[in-house]
Design a protein around this motif. Structure first.
Motif, PDB file in Angstrom:
ATOM      1  N   GLN A  80       0.818  -1.215   0.000  1.00 38.61           N
ATOM      2  CA  GLN A  80       0.000   0.000   0.000  1.00 38.61           C
ATOM      3  C   GLN A  80       0.847   1.257   0.000  1.00 38.61           C
ATOM      4  O   GLN A  80       0.335   2.356  -0.207  1.00 38.61           O
ATOM      5  N   THR A  81       2.167   1.105   0.247  1.00 40.21           N
ATOM      6  CA  THR A  81       3.091   2.239   0.280  1.00 40.21           C
ATOM      7  C   THR A  81       4.290   1.926  -0.602  1.00 40.21           C
ATOM      8  O   THR A  81       4.769   0.787  -0.624  1.00 40.21           O
ATOM      9  N   CYS A  82       4.787   2.904  -1.331  1.00 39.92           N
ATOM     10  CA  CYS A  82       5.935   2.709  -2.213  1.00 39.92           C
ATOM     11  C   CYS A  82       7.164   2.338  -1.389  1.00 39.92           C
ATOM     12  O   CYS A  82       7.466   2.979  -0.377  1.00 39.92           O
ATOM     13  N   SER A  91       4.940   7.543  -0.276  1.00 37.68           N
ATOM     14  CA  SER A  91       3.640   7.867   0.304  1.00 37.68           C
ATOM     15  C   SER A  91       2.660   6.752  -0.043  1.00 37.68           C
ATOM     16  O   SER A  91       2.998   5.788  -0.729  1.00 37.68           O
ATOM     17  N   ARG A  92       1.456   6.906   0.451  1.00 36.48           N
ATOM     18  CA  ARG A  92       0.426   5.916   0.174  1.00 36.48           C
ATOM     19  C   ARG A  92       0.102   5.921  -1.321  1.00 36.48           C
ATOM     20  O   ARG A  92      -0.001   6.955  -1.954  1.00 36.48           O
ATOM     21  N   CYS A 120       2.643   5.120  -7.522  1.00 36.21           N
ATOM     22  CA  CYS A 120       3.293   6.118  -6.660  1.00 36.21           C
ATOM     23  C   CYS A 120       3.427   7.421  -7.446  1.00 36.21           C
ATOM     24  O   CYS A 120       4.053   7.448  -8.510  1.00 36.21           O
TER      25      CYS A 120
END
Length: 590
Positions: A80-82, A91-92, A120
């Protein structure tokens, strides 16, 4: 509550009831999940997919329909996050795209599902179900597959295959040599029938099946080696309908190079059936044996003898280096240029030979074409033909219009000569190599040097049906690396195929000259010297499958089947109490 018009008690009841269905953790395809207690598939098949909504709501945009449509399952990336190290502000992730797909399963048939990819905004990396996609320093986009073996394989952008189904395909190939066409039909008839939706059932094309096989095998290989699979997003020269096959070609070739020589998984194998512990002068001695032999199975290759060049296509006659020979007459020893639309020159005899080749196999049951100016007079079958021949008073001397001239020619594809295997007496395949021109002793010697490069890796005994000529070659070439290796001819060929007048063979390759491999009391041999021929009979069953494969896919496929074979044999050896094990690589490298 105000929006739904429901009181708090009803909402609480709905939430408690639907919790197992709605709130499913780790749903990206890498972890198996339990099914909900209520099967929603029938209702979703009827009302969920966007292609059904388009019929009832034609005025709504396709993108809006897809974003709101419901599938049997929803597949998301496992992050869910890079997590890119070079990303300046991880970021998300945000939604990049949502599209329809078909999920091919074993027990649930073919399911309409949706796949969502995430992106992203900072580094522009896009995350998909099995891989993430980003540009490298050369501005080329690659797919980087996540580590581990996924439970759901994304074989194509719109095709998902359950890992259990991929394993079933692999098992059918190995155990029964089932063709791709047969597996496609078997799945459609048996496993896909439960999800028929108004006759609009998708089919599992054999291209999807083979893409699944190659991708699953590559991911398994990289998982075993602790590496990551990386594929080009836009392979050069790929067609839209064949991009995935071209995309994985480089990875297939890299794995083929890895497997050559000492790369087989069970290269270091040893067990009670292929290793014997004996004594010499009161000192324990370990005796290890191997067997080599060739089998007539191969792939299309360049028509120039012993050329290893890769063909531009499986139907080509010459590789890129020798493609100019396409313009030369196909008749041997003729160097004239070919005529337009032909493979031969302007010589009538050469043209007739090509025409006769194309006429082979055509029906001659049409008597009208044989006797265009005669009437069958109501006679039927051979009686009618016999009558016509008598009436026409035809004489035939068995010669063609140009006499009995014969030529040698190569109109079609050429194929490699054989596959050479090195097998332990227990049946474990140590190595495989493709021989292009012939099963020559020089080729066997080259293979032995590649497979047994160190002193400790060289077997104490090597059985081969042509060991007498191989031994002469090794001595003539001063290849002293194999001086300590015993080289008996296997028992069957020594009795039936070798002349008793051959003194060299009798002095150096008679299996009775090696007392450590024969038990005089029981009159039995300690090692199975026919293991290679027995294994070749199994490998030859794959000929119909590999006949039209290109060289890269051919090598990869056979190595995968050999891996399955070795694992299967190892399980049998364990059940028989033969104590199979792998010798330490550090010792073999000395």
């Amino acid at each position: 509550m105000e929006t739904l018009g429901l009181d708090q008690e009803v909402i609480h009841l709905l939430w408690t009831t639907l919790l197992p269905v709605v709130w499913q953790q780790d749903r990206p395809g890498h972890e198996p999940q339990p099914l909900p207690f209520t099967d929603p598939v029938p209702a979703i098949l009827s009302h969920g997919p966007s292609h059904d909504l388009r019929k009832s709501l034609p005025h709504i945009s396709v993108q809006l329909l897809i974003s709101s449509a419901l599938g049997v399952e929803e597949f998301l990336p496992p992050v869910q996050t890079c997590f890119q190290a070079l990303c300046q502000s991880p970021s998300r992730l945000t939604v990049a795209r949502r599209h329809e797909a078909h999920y091919y399963t074993v027990g649930r048939g073919i399911l309409p599902v949706y796949i969502t990819s995430l992106r992203c905004r900072s580094c522009e990396t896009t995350y998909h179900l099995n891989y993430y996609r980003r540009k490298d320093s050369s501005n080329i986009v690659h797919r980087h597959y996540y580590s581990g073996q996924p439970q759901v394989l994304q074989a194509e952008s719109h095709v998902l295959v359950d890992a259990a189904l991929a394993h079933l395909f692999r098992s059918l190939l190995f155990h029964s040599q089932t063709s791709g066409q047969a597996m496609e039909r078997m799945y459609t008839d048996v496993l896909a029938s439960s999800t028929s939706n108004n006759g609009n059932r998708p089919t599992l094309r054999r291209t999807y099946l083979w893409d699944t096989f190659y991708l699953d095998a590559l991911l398994q290989h990289h998982d075993e080696q602790g590496t990551s699979l990386i594929l080009p997003e836009n392979p050069a020269g790929a067609k839209p309908w064949g991009a995935q096959r071209e995309r994985i070609k480089v990875a297939l070739q890299e794995r083929n190079i890895f497997m050559a020589g000492t790369g087989q998984e069970f290269y270091a194998h040893a067990c009670d059936s292929c290793v014997r512990i004996t004594e010499r002068n009161g000192v324990p001695v370990t005796l290890q044996a191997a067997v080599t032999d060739g089998v007539a199975i191969g792939h299309s290759c360049c028509s120039v003898h012993n050329c290893h060049g890769i063909l531009p296509s499986v139907t080509a006659r010459f590789c890129e280096e020798h493609k100019a020979l396409n313009g030369i007459c196909a008749i041997s020893d003729c160097n004239k240029p070919v005529q337009a639309t032909k493979l031969t020159c302007n010589n009538p005899a050469h043209q007739q030979m090509q025409e006769e080749r194309y006429q082979k196999g055509k029906s001659i049951n049409d008597t009208d074409s044989l006797f265009p100016n005669t009437d069958n007079n109501g006679l039927e079958g051979f009686q009618g033909v016999q009558t016509l021949l008598k009436e026409a008073n035809l004489l035939c001397d068995g010669k063609g219009a140009l006499g009995n001239q014969t030529f040698k020619a190569r109109f079609g594809r050429s194929y490699t000569h054989n596959e050479q295997l090195i097998v332990r007496p227990c049946g474990i395949i140590v190595a495989r190599a493709t021989f292009y021109g012939a099963e020559s002793v020089s080729s066997v010697a080259d293979m032995l040097q590649a497979v047994f490069p160190t002193k400790n890796s060289v077997p104490d005994i090597l059985f081969y049906d042509n060991n007498c000529h191989l031994r002469r070659h090794l001595r003539a070439q001063h290849l002293h690396h194999f001086d300590d290796m015993g080289m008996p001819v296997d028992v069957f060929h020594f009795k039936c195929k070798h002349s008793e007048k051959d003194d060299y063979c009798g002095q150096h390759c008679n299996p009775l000259l090696f007392p450590d491999i024969y038990d005089a009391e029981s009159k039995t041999w300690f090692f199975n010297s026919s293991a290679a021929e027995q294994t070749n009979a199994w490998l030859n069953r794959f000929l119909p499958i590999v006949h039209d494969m290109d060289s890269v896919c051919y090598d990869f496929f056979l190595d995968e089947m050999i891996k399955e074979h070795n694992r299967f044999v190892t399980r049998k050896l364990e059940d028989q109490g033969k104590h199979p094990f792998l010798q330490p690589s550090e010792w073999l490298q000395k």
